[in-house]
Motif scaffolding. Structure first.
Motif, PDB file in Angstrom:
ATOM      1  N   UNK A   1       0.726  -1.063  -0.046  1.00 55.40           N
ATOM      2  CA  UNK A   1       0.010   0.169  -0.001  1.00 55.40           C
ATOM      3  C   UNK A   1       0.912   1.216   0.090  1.00 55.40           C
ATOM      4  N   UNK A   2       2.114   1.127  -0.130  1.00 55.81           N
ATOM      5  CA  UNK A   2       3.072   2.143  -0.127  1.00 55.81           C
ATOM      6  C   UNK A   2       3.574   2.736  -1.328  1.00 55.81           C
ATOM      7  N   UNK A   3       3.712   3.844  -1.801  1.00 47.82           N
ATOM      8  CA  UNK A   3       4.441   4.434  -2.996  1.00 47.82           C
ATOM      9  C   UNK A   3       5.360   5.050  -2.593  1.00 47.82           C
ATOM     10  N   UNK A   4       6.699   5.140  -3.110  1.00 45.45           N
ATOM     11  CA  UNK A   4       7.718   6.036  -2.787  1.00 45.45           C
ATOM     12  C   UNK A   4       7.828   6.855  -4.088  1.00 45.45           C
ATOM     13  N   UNK A   5       7.794   7.930  -3.915  1.00 49.01           N
ATOM     14  CA  UNK A   5       8.091   8.923  -5.181  1.00 49.01           C
ATOM     15  C   UNK A   5       8.668  10.069  -4.858  1.00 49.01           C
ATOM     16  N   UNK A   6       9.452  10.751  -5.992  1.00 49.29           N
ATOM     17  CA  UNK A   6      10.248  11.980  -5.709  1.00 49.29           C
ATOM     18  C   UNK A   6       9.238  13.185  -5.089  1.00 49.29           C
ATOM     19  N   UNK A   7       9.923  13.820  -4.312  1.00 50.89           N
ATOM     20  CA  UNK A   7       8.986  14.861  -3.439  1.00 50.89           C
ATOM     21  C   UNK A   7       8.508  16.067  -4.636  1.00 50.89           C
ATOM     22  N   UNK A   8       7.398  16.680  -4.547  1.00 44.55           N
ATOM     23  CA  UNK A   8       7.091  17.562  -5.585  1.00 44.55           C
ATOM     24  C   UNK A   8       6.505  18.828  -4.970  1.00 44.55           C
ATOM     25  N   UNK A   9       6.462  19.778  -5.602  1.00 43.54           N
ATOM     26  CA  UNK A   9       5.859  21.090  -4.959  1.00 43.54           C
ATOM     27  C   UNK A   9       4.879  21.022  -4.231  1.00 43.54           C
ATOM     28  N   UNK A  10       3.796  20.260  -4.937  1.00 41.55           N
ATOM     29  CA  UNK A  10       2.589  20.270  -4.235  1.00 41.55           C
ATOM     30  C   UNK A  10       2.313  19.258  -2.860  1.00 41.55           C
TER      31      UNK A  10
ATOM     32  N   UNK B   1      12.203  16.648  16.465  1.00 39.01           N
ATOM     33  CA  UNK B   1      13.425  16.260  17.418  1.00 39.01           C
ATOM     34  C   UNK B   1      14.537  15.545  16.618  1.00 39.01           C
ATOM     35  N   UNK B   2      14.093  14.440  15.824  1.00 39.05           N
ATOM     36  CA  UNK B   2      14.968  13.660  15.201  1.00 39.05           C
ATOM     37  C   UNK B   2      15.493  14.161  13.757  1.00 39.05           C
ATOM     38  N   UNK B   3      15.070  14.981  13.164  1.00 41.88           N
ATOM     39  CA  UNK B   3      15.480  15.490  12.026  1.00 41.88           C
ATOM     40  C   UNK B   3      16.139  16.712  11.983  1.00 41.88           C
ATOM     41  N   UNK B   4      17.133  17.133  11.212  1.00 40.65           N
ATOM     42  CA  UNK B   4      18.051  18.202  11.013  1.00 40.65           C
ATOM     43  C   UNK B   4      17.298  19.371  10.369  1.00 40.65           C
ATOM     44  N   UNK B   5      16.259  18.905   9.679  1.00 39.32           N
ATOM     45  CA  UNK B   5      15.709  20.131   8.934  1.00 39.32           C
ATOM     46  C   UNK B   5      14.848  20.937   9.532  1.00 39.32           C
ATOM     47  N   UNK B   6      14.456  22.357   9.321  1.00 37.87           N
ATOM     48  CA  UNK B   6      13.478  22.961   9.950  1.00 37.87           C
ATOM     49  C   UNK B   6      12.426  23.366   9.120  1.00 37.87           C
ATOM     50  N   UNK B   7      11.111  22.745   9.016  1.00 39.24           N
ATOM     51  CA  UNK B   7      10.229  23.199   8.251  1.00 39.24           C
ATOM     52  C   UNK B   7       9.052  24.013   9.064  1.00 39.24           C
TER      53      UNK B   7
ATOM     54  N   UNK C   1       4.134  20.712  -0.327  1.00 42.01           N
ATOM     55  CA  UNK C   1       4.539  21.718   0.687  1.00 42.01           C
ATOM     56  C   UNK C   1       3.514  21.795   1.571  1.00 42.01           C
ATOM     57  N   UNK C   2       2.293  21.961   1.465  1.00 41.16           N
ATOM     58  CA  UNK C   2       1.355  22.105   2.468  1.00 41.16           C
ATOM     59  C   UNK C   2       1.409  20.696   3.383  1.00 41.16           C
ATOM     60  N   UNK C   3       1.385  19.597   2.795  1.00 40.40           N
ATOM     61  CA  UNK C   3       1.179  18.477   3.759  1.00 40.40           C
ATOM     62  C   UNK C   3       2.573  18.332   4.504  1.00 40.40           C
ATOM     63  N   UNK C   4       3.774  18.748   3.970  1.00 44.39           N
ATOM     64  CA  UNK C   4       4.906  18.931   4.593  1.00 44.39           C
ATOM     65  C   UNK C   4       4.861  19.374   5.976  1.00 44.39           C
TER      66      UNK C   4
ATOM     67  N   UNK D   1       5.016  27.257   4.896  1.00 45.52           N
ATOM     68  CA  UNK D   1       4.714  26.673   3.285  1.00 45.52           C
ATOM     69  C   UNK D   1       6.064  26.997   2.656  1.00 45.52           C
ATOM     70  N   UNK D   2       6.670  28.416   2.844  1.00 43.81           N
ATOM     71  CA  UNK D   2       7.814  28.904   2.107  1.00 43.81           C
ATOM     72  C   UNK D   2       8.996  27.805   2.265  1.00 43.81           C
ATOM     73  N   UNK D   3       9.051  27.517   4.033  1.00 46.25           N
ATOM     74  CA  UNK D   3      10.455  26.675   4.091  1.00 46.25           C
ATOM     75  C   UNK D   3       9.988  25.253   3.562  1.00 46.25           C
ATOM     76  N   UNK D   4       8.873  24.844   3.517  1.00 50.47           N
ATOM     77  CA  UNK D   4       8.496  23.570   3.009  1.00 50.47           C
ATOM     78  C   UNK D   4       9.060  23.519   1.409  1.00 50.47           C
ATOM     79  N   UNK D   5       8.536  24.655   0.773  1.00 51.12           N
ATOM     80  CA  UNK D   5       8.798  24.633  -0.714  1.00 51.12           C
ATOM     81  C   UNK D   5      10.509  24.648  -0.867  1.00 51.12           C
ATOM     82  N   UNK D   6      11.326  25.410   0.159  1.00 52.87           N
ATOM     83  CA  UNK D   6      12.662  25.316  -0.116  1.00 52.87           C
ATOM     84  C   UNK D   6      13.150  23.787   0.187  1.00 52.87           C
ATOM     85  N   UNK D   7      12.434  23.167   1.110  1.00 50.97           N
ATOM     86  CA  UNK D   7      13.101  21.765   1.507  1.00 50.97           C
ATOM     87  C   UNK D   7      12.809  20.785   0.322  1.00 50.97           C
TER      88      UNK D   7
END
Length: 193
Positions: free
Chosen positions: A12-21, A37-43, A23-26, A46-52
């Motif tokens: 039931x899992x699909x692995x696919x490249x991240x896309x601009x769409x 706590x466990x990730x080094x990125x800070x989101x 961002x809001x979910x991220x 939505x602008x930060x998510x778009x950069x990520x």
């Protein structure tokens, strides 16, 4: 070098490249304190998510960071059998970090959304990524994958073990990026065992 974005299916899992769409979910996923706590990125927005997301796309272009959004099909239909447009929900991220071509080794990483933890999403996605990596990069000599995490991240130890990564040692802390000791897990390609 395998830098063409790829889709992988694991039940039931699909692995696919991240896309601009995404961002809001991220942004929504990063509201989870444990994920932050466990990730080094800070989101934070939505602008930060778009950069990520843009950084993940650049990783594919460069071939040195191949990140996949992990989606889960809603309902019981496996991803490979669902109709186009069927609802899916973001449940995580897996990444192959392949900086040293010809070294035979690369690193993997992952995170799981709060709503998907405890259901085997991380080990299934990590196994799919690992199997793909060993196949796609076999011509380049990839025979070893490493997974690193802080020693106090007990859940990551369990995920690593379930995905076939053996604990091989403890790494010393390296503040500020790595404030605590870390565990090193390794999985070798089936032919390199």
């Amino acid at each position: 070098m395998h830098t063409t974005p790829t889709r992988l299916v694991a039940g039931a899992l699909t692995l696919r490249p991240w896309s601009p769409k995404d961002s809001a979910g991220l942004v929504e996923l990063y509201r989870d304190e444990a994920l932050r706590r466990w990730t080094s990125e800070a989101v934070h927005d939505e602008a930060g998510a778009a950069r990520w997301v843009t950084a993940q796309q650049r990783g594919w272009e460069a071939g040195d960071r191949l990140a996949f959004a992990v989606e889960e099909t809603l309902g019981e239909t496996p991803a490979e059998k669902r109709a186009p447009g069927t609802a899916a929900r973001l449940v995580g991220n897996v990444v192959l970090k392949y900086p040293a071509r010809g070294s035979g080794s690369a690193e993997v990483g992952y995170w799981t959304a709060a709503h998907a933890r405890g259901r085997g999403v991380a080990p299934r996605a990590l196994t799919a990524l690992t199997d793909w990596a060993f196949t796609a990069f076999a011509p380049e000599g990839l025979t070893r994958l490493e997974l690193l995490h802080q020693v106090d991240n007990v859940a990551s130890c369990r995920v690593a073990e379930k995905a076939g990564f053996l604990l091989t040692g403890t790494l010393p802390a390296a503040p500020p990026a790595f404030p605590l000791d870390g565990h090193a897990h390794v999985r070798r390609a089936p032919t390199a065992a």
